[in-house]
Scaffold this active site. Sequence first.
Site, PDB file in Angstrom:
ATOM      1  N   ARG A  18      -2.950  -5.556  -2.379  1.00  0.00           N
ATOM      2  CA  ARG A  18      -4.175  -4.776  -2.134  1.00  0.00           C
ATOM      3  C   ARG A  18      -5.394  -5.449  -2.743  1.00  0.00           C
ATOM      4  O   ARG A  18      -6.475  -5.447  -2.144  1.00  0.00           O
ATOM      5  CB  ARG A  18      -4.043  -3.357  -2.709  1.00  0.00           C
ATOM      6  CG  ARG A  18      -3.105  -2.477  -1.913  1.00  0.00           C
ATOM      7  CD  ARG A  18      -2.997  -1.103  -2.526  1.00  0.00           C
ATOM      8  NE  ARG A  18      -2.559  -1.226  -3.916  1.00  0.00           N
ATOM      9  CZ  ARG A  18      -2.848  -0.366  -4.880  1.00  0.00           C
ATOM     10  NH1 ARG A  18      -3.591   0.688  -4.635  1.00  0.00           N
ATOM     11  NH2 ARG A  18      -2.411  -0.553  -6.096  1.00  0.00           N
ATOM     12  N   ASN A  36      -1.662   1.820  -0.637  1.00  0.00           N
ATOM     13  CA  ASN A  36      -0.203   1.862  -0.581  1.00  0.00           C
ATOM     14  C   ASN A  36       0.218   3.140   0.124  1.00  0.00           C
ATOM     15  O   ASN A  36      -0.413   4.187  -0.035  1.00  0.00           O
ATOM     16  CB  ASN A  36       0.398   1.863  -1.986  1.00  0.00           C
ATOM     17  CG  ASN A  36       0.334   0.508  -2.643  1.00  0.00           C
ATOM     18  OD1 ASN A  36       0.161  -0.517  -1.998  1.00  0.00           O
ATOM     19  ND2 ASN A  36       0.499   0.488  -3.949  1.00  0.00           N
TER      20      ASN A  36
END
Length: 93
Positions: A18, A36
């Site tokens: 990320r 997520n």
Amino acid sequence: MQRVKVMVDGRVQGVGYRYFVNQQAGQYKINGYVKNLPGGKVEIDAEGEPELLNRFLNVCSAGRGLARIDLFHRQDVVPYGYTRFRIMHSDDF
């Protein structure tokens, strides 16, 4: 302006993926978010100029470091008008 939602599967949680996506979004002037998902997947919701968006997605689909991309499913969606890119956390769901 073009917007896509991407589902990414593989080894993409717990490996800095990320943060990598966030860094690339800044480089390619992309707005939206990355987060997520339960089950180990990552969602990218991104919009920007079509050429830059495609370059951003190509880099993200290759991954980096310990990340391993097994599935990178892209779906075009209606532009939203995001003004920045951010990493969303589980409490942002």
